[in-house]
Scaffold this active site. Structure first.
Site, PDB file in Angstrom:
ATOM      1  N   PRO A   9       0.794  -1.220   0.000  1.00  0.00           N
ATOM      2  CA  PRO A   9       0.000   0.000   0.000  1.00  0.00           C
ATOM      3  C   PRO A   9       0.829   1.275   0.000  1.00  0.00           C
ATOM      4  CG  PRO A   9      -0.189  -1.130   2.120  1.00  0.00           C
ATOM      5  CD  PRO A   9       0.539  -2.040   1.191  1.00  0.00           C
ATOM      6  N   ASN A  10       0.331   2.222  -0.761  1.00  0.00           N
ATOM      7  CA  ASN A  10       0.858   3.583  -0.884  1.00  0.00           C
ATOM      8  C   ASN A  10       2.156   3.680  -1.667  1.00  0.00           C
ATOM      9  OD1 ASN A  10      -1.293   4.850   0.592  1.00  0.00           O
ATOM     10  ND2 ASN A  10      -0.396   3.920   2.417  1.00  0.00           N
ATOM     11  N   ARG A  17       4.612  11.053  -2.354  1.00  0.00           N
ATOM     12  CA  ARG A  17       4.435  10.877  -0.913  1.00  0.00           C
ATOM     13  C   ARG A  17       5.752  11.113  -0.176  1.00  0.00           C
ATOM     14  NH1 ARG A  17       4.009   5.168   2.141  1.00  0.00           N
ATOM     15  NH2 ARG A  17       3.740   5.974   4.241  1.00  0.00           N
ATOM     16  N   TYR A  22      10.990   9.081   1.087  1.00  0.00           N
ATOM     17  CA  TYR A  22      10.904   8.031   0.078  1.00  0.00           C
ATOM     18  C   TYR A  22      11.572   8.383  -1.253  1.00  0.00           C
ATOM     19  CZ  TYR A  22       7.603   6.106   3.396  1.00  0.00           C
ATOM     20  OH  TYR A  22       7.022   5.608   4.523  1.00  0.00           O
ATOM     21  N   ASN A  73       8.062  -5.374  -0.627  1.00  0.00           N
ATOM     22  CA  ASN A  73       7.948  -4.253   0.294  1.00  0.00           C
ATOM     23  C   ASN A  73       6.478  -4.227   0.690  1.00  0.00           C
ATOM     24  OD1 ASN A  73       7.637  -1.838   1.637  1.00  0.00           O
ATOM     25  ND2 ASN A  73       8.982  -0.693   0.271  1.00  0.00           N
ATOM     26  N   ALA A  76       2.876  -0.664   4.926  1.00  0.00           N
ATOM     27  CA  ALA A  76       2.346  -0.698   6.296  1.00  0.00           C
ATOM     28  C   ALA A  76       1.943  -2.096   6.740  1.00  0.00           C
ATOM     29  CB  ALA A  76       1.164   0.262   6.421  1.00  0.00           C
ATOM     30  N   GLU A  97      12.657  -9.128   2.055  1.00  0.00           N
ATOM     31  CA  GLU A  97      11.880  -7.940   2.421  1.00  0.00           C
ATOM     32  C   GLU A  97      12.744  -6.700   2.248  1.00  0.00           C
ATOM     33  OE1 GLU A  97      10.114  -6.188   6.549  1.00  0.00           O
ATOM     34  OE2 GLU A  97       9.522  -8.233   6.048  1.00  0.00           O
ATOM     35  N   HIS A  99      12.700  -2.208   2.459  1.00  0.00           N
ATOM     36  CA  HIS A  99      12.040  -0.947   2.823  1.00  0.00           C
ATOM     37  C   HIS A  99      12.932   0.199   2.401  1.00  0.00           C
ATOM     38  CE1 HIS A  99       8.885  -2.932   5.057  1.00  0.00           C
ATOM     39  NE2 HIS A  99       9.824  -3.735   5.531  1.00  0.00           N
ATOM     40  N   ARG A 106      12.367   5.230  12.580  1.00  0.00           N
ATOM     41  CA  ARG A 106      11.146   6.018  12.409  1.00  0.00           C
ATOM     42  C   ARG A 106      10.214   5.824  13.605  1.00  0.00           C
ATOM     43  NH1 ARG A 106       8.727   5.536   6.748  1.00  0.00           N
ATOM     44  NH2 ARG A 106       7.635   7.372   7.527  1.00  0.00           N
TER      45      ARG A 106
END
Length: 145
Positions: A9-10, A17, A22, A73, A76, A97, A99, A106
């Protein structure tokens, strides 16, 4: 060798964003870079993005028969999707995985990955270059190097 790159998502909002976190490159930019990398190292890469948990789970299930590995990735979903975690655990191919940001630097809710324990490894905080490393790492893992 075929790899699948899944984005949660996103991530379709890359470039728009929070570019300070990012980066300015879009998802399409990332996909083009990965396609170039694939040609360079002699593999095939398919990319898929969804904001919907079930779609990502379906892609993971189907990947077991169609690909040698997956870069994911989960966005969330990383922090709370036991369904995606279980889907990763249910397939026999290696999953890496990745990110873009360092999730450990964060907000506290981002520090925990429920998906990482069932992946081959996790790359965080290296921007979109982390995907390149994940692809290269999976190729070595699959080749037994």
């Amino acid at each position: 060798m075929r790899l699948l790159v899944l984005n949660g998502p996103n991530l379709n909002r890359l470039g728009l964003r929070e570019p300070a976190i990012y980066g300015k490159d879009t998802l399409k930019d990332l996909e083009k870079q990965l396609e170039s990398l694939a040609v360079e190292i002699g593999i095939s890469i398919d990319c898929y993005q969804s904001n919907h948990e079930g779609n990502l789970i379906d892609k993971l299930h189907a990947a077991d028969d169609a690909y040698e590995g997956v870069v994911i990735n989960p966005g969330a979903f990383t922090h709370y999707s036991y369904a995606i975690r279980d889907a990763i655990a249910s397939i026999s191919i290696p999953v890496m995985e990745v990110h873009i940001s360092n999730i450990h630097k964060r907000e506290e809710f981002r520090h925990t990955s429920v998906t990482a324990p069932v992946t081959y490894g996790q790359i965080v905080g290296l921007g979109q270059y982390g995907y390149h490393l994940a692809v290269q790492g999976l190729v070595k893992i699959i080749k037994g190097e």
